[in-house]
Motif scaffolding. Structure first.
Motif, mmCIF file in Angstrom:
data_model
loop_
_atom_site.group_PDB
_atom_site.id
_atom_site.type_symbol
_atom_site.label_atom_id
_atom_site.label_comp_id
_atom_site.label_asym_id
_atom_site.label_seq_id
_atom_site.Cartn_x
_atom_site.Cartn_y
_atom_site.Cartn_z
ATOM 1 N N TYR A 42 21.578 36.616 -26.370
ATOM 2 C CA TYR A 42 22.891 37.393 -26.465
ATOM 3 C C TYR A 42 23.109 38.832 -26.157
ATOM 4 O O TYR A 42 24.044 39.072 -25.575
ATOM 5 C CB TYR A 42 23.575 37.030 -27.835
ATOM 6 C CG TYR A 42 23.972 35.615 -27.952
ATOM 7 C CD1 TYR A 42 25.008 34.875 -27.087
ATOM 8 C CD2 TYR A 42 23.448 34.755 -29.072
ATOM 9 C CE1 TYR A 42 25.233 33.601 -27.365
ATOM 10 C CE2 TYR A 42 24.078 33.471 -29.200
ATOM 11 C CZ TYR A 42 24.659 32.985 -28.166
ATOM 12 O OH TYR A 42 25.010 31.660 -28.479
ATOM 13 N N THR A 88 29.085 30.977 -33.642
ATOM 14 C CA THR A 88 30.341 31.153 -32.881
ATOM 15 C C THR A 88 29.664 31.596 -31.134
ATOM 16 O O THR A 88 30.355 31.431 -30.342
ATOM 17 C CB THR A 88 31.115 32.083 -32.980
ATOM 18 O OG1 THR A 88 32.382 31.887 -32.406
ATOM 19 C CG2 THR A 88 30.733 33.585 -33.006
ATOM 20 N N ASN A 90 29.122 33.008 -27.810
ATOM 21 C CA ASN A 90 29.901 33.982 -27.241
ATOM 22 C C ASN A 90 31.504 33.888 -27.554
ATOM 23 O O ASN A 90 32.454 34.634 -26.716
ATOM 24 C CB ASN A 90 30.038 33.831 -25.672
ATOM 25 C CG ASN A 90 29.978 32.314 -25.216
ATOM 26 O OD1 ASN A 90 30.806 31.515 -25.895
ATOM 27 N ND2 ASN A 90 29.522 32.041 -24.034
ATOM 28 N N GLY A 91 31.913 33.036 -28.555
ATOM 29 C CA GLY A 91 33.212 32.998 -28.919
ATOM 30 C C GLY A 91 34.078 32.097 -27.818
ATOM 31 O O GLY A 91 35.187 32.016 -28.396
ATOM 32 N N GLY A 107 35.061 33.045 -36.761
ATOM 33 C CA GLY A 107 33.732 32.685 -36.110
ATOM 34 C C GLY A 107 32.679 33.647 -36.640
ATOM 35 O O GLY A 107 32.716 34.570 -37.018
ATOM 36 N N ASP A 109 28.245 34.441 -36.846
ATOM 37 C CA ASP A 109 26.757 34.132 -36.131
ATOM 38 C C ASP A 109 25.987 35.143 -36.825
ATOM 39 O O ASP A 109 26.373 36.346 -37.115
ATOM 40 C CB ASP A 109 26.842 34.650 -34.741
ATOM 41 C CG ASP A 109 25.740 33.739 -33.830
ATOM 42 O OD1 ASP A 109 24.451 34.019 -34.111
ATOM 43 O OD2 ASP A 109 26.271 32.921 -33.174
ATOM 44 N N SER A 114 25.476 38.698 -30.469
ATOM 45 C CA SER A 114 26.568 37.510 -30.525
ATOM 46 C C SER A 114 27.949 38.114 -30.887
ATOM 47 O O SER A 114 28.895 37.773 -30.333
ATOM 48 C CB SER A 114 26.220 36.297 -31.280
ATOM 49 O OG SER A 114 27.265 35.316 -31.475
ATOM 50 N N ALA A 118 31.230 38.158 -28.658
ATOM 51 C CA ALA A 118 32.375 37.166 -28.986
ATOM 52 C C ALA A 118 33.631 38.238 -29.176
ATOM 53 O O ALA A 118 34.674 38.044 -28.703
ATOM 54 C CB ALA A 118 32.067 36.467 -30.444
ATOM 55 N N LYS A 119 33.287 39.406 -29.722
ATOM 56 C CA LYS A 119 34.689 40.225 -30.209
ATOM 57 C C LYS A 119 35.141 40.801 -28.808
ATOM 58 O O LYS A 119 36.052 41.056 -28.775
ATOM 59 C CB LYS A 119 34.216 41.413 -30.900
ATOM 60 C CG LYS A 119 34.036 40.892 -32.379
ATOM 61 C CD LYS A 119 33.610 42.172 -33.347
ATOM 62 C CE LYS A 119 33.431 41.865 -34.718
ATOM 63 N NZ LYS A 119 33.343 42.900 -35.706
ATOM 64 N N LEU A 122 37.016 38.235 -26.862
ATOM 65 C CA LEU A 122 38.375 37.927 -27.507
ATOM 66 C C LEU A 122 39.319 38.884 -27.381
ATOM 67 O O LEU A 122 40.482 38.853 -26.930
ATOM 68 C CB LEU A 122 38.244 37.849 -29.118
ATOM 69 C CG LEU A 122 37.652 36.272 -29.663
ATOM 70 C CD1 LEU A 122 37.119 36.448 -30.969
ATOM 71 C CD2 LEU A 122 38.658 35.293 -29.357
ATOM 72 N N VAL A 132 35.631 37.670 -36.253
ATOM 73 C CA VAL A 132 34.439 37.201 -35.895
ATOM 74 C C VAL A 132 33.803 38.013 -36.973
ATOM 75 O O VAL A 132 33.680 39.426 -37.019
ATOM 76 C CB VAL A 132 34.155 37.423 -34.723
ATOM 77 C CG1 VAL A 132 32.691 37.037 -34.062
ATOM 78 C CG2 VAL A 132 35.062 36.796 -33.496
#
Length: 237
Positions: A42, A88, A90-91, A107, A109, A114, A118-119, A122, A132
């Motif tokens: 990630y 989660t 990569n979201g 989410g 992780d 990661s 993800a943030k 988003l 997250v």
């Protein structure tokens, strides 16, 4: 991930026939079960996203998300339902859930990279109200509670491949899931390592089987099998 295709190819028994996948211990451990592997993977995806805006691969492909979303529609899961995406990555699933109208999304992780990825994803999708968190699901100390729906797309697979405390990890997963879900809350799991029968056995205590979602099947030598299993359970206290 190095990429999802490589990961799936190394995902336990995803190409074995159904009747040949009956044992609880019928595949070995792998680097895919280690936190170090996912943090490195990630971190690379995060750097790629920052460079060119590519969110990376989607675990099990886009159809795996659409399959669960179709079930949520049929089950009439309200848009206000609290939904937990376990592992989660990569979201990407959080993005799809939000676009589908769900507005109480979380989410988690255990990989800091990661969570940052993800943030970032988003934020790029203008979805600031999705939560997250960096949490290890196996050691969440009761932090996760009261969810209407929990979704797992490959996380239990990865836990099952961990070379360290594999049996304990699977037991902790089930207990954490029990704690996280409301009574009569739903659990949607997609797995390429475990058959329907194995998952039914694993989640037999505290859960009621609801249905199996259709996944691609194949025929070989007169036998029929599925490369992916997708099941829905209900939490029963």
């Amino acid at each position: 991930m190095e990429n999802a295709a490589e990961s799936l190819h190394d995902c336990g028994n995803n190409s074995d026939l159904e009747e040949d996948r009956s044992s609880e211990e019928d595949f070995g451990t792998s680097k895919l079960g280690t936190k170090e592997y996912w943090e490195d993977a990630y971190q690379r995806e995060l750097e790629t996203f920052k460079d060119i805006g590519d969110v990376g691969e989607i675990w099990f492909g886009e159809e795996s998300m659409s399959r669960v979303l179709r079930w949520m529609d049929r089950a009439k899961i309200p848009e206000s339902a609290s939904v937990l995406d376990i592992g989660t990555g990569n979201g990407a699933f959080l993005v799809e859930l939000a676009k589908h109208g769900y507005r109480n999304l979380t989410g988690i992780d255990y990989s800091p990279a990661s969570v940052e990825l993800a943030k970032n994803v988003l934020e790029a999708e203008d979805l600031p109200n999705v939560t997250v968190k960096e949490i290890d699901f196996l050691n969440c100390q009761g932090e996760l509670k009261g969810f209407d729906v929990c979704i797992d797309k490959g996380t239990f697979d990865a836990i099952s491949l961990n070379p360290v405390n594999t049996k304990e990890g699977k037991q902790l997963y089930v207990q954490s899931l029990k704690d996280a879900l409301k009574d009569r809350g739903y659990f949607a799991i997609t797995s390429c390592n475990w058959t329907k029968e194995q998952l039914l056995e694993r989640f037999s205590e505290g859960f009621e089987f609801v249905q199996e979602l259709p996944t691609p099947s194949f025929n070989f030598g007169g036998k029929k099998g599925n490369s992916v299993t997708a099941l829905i359970f209900m939490r029963k206290h």
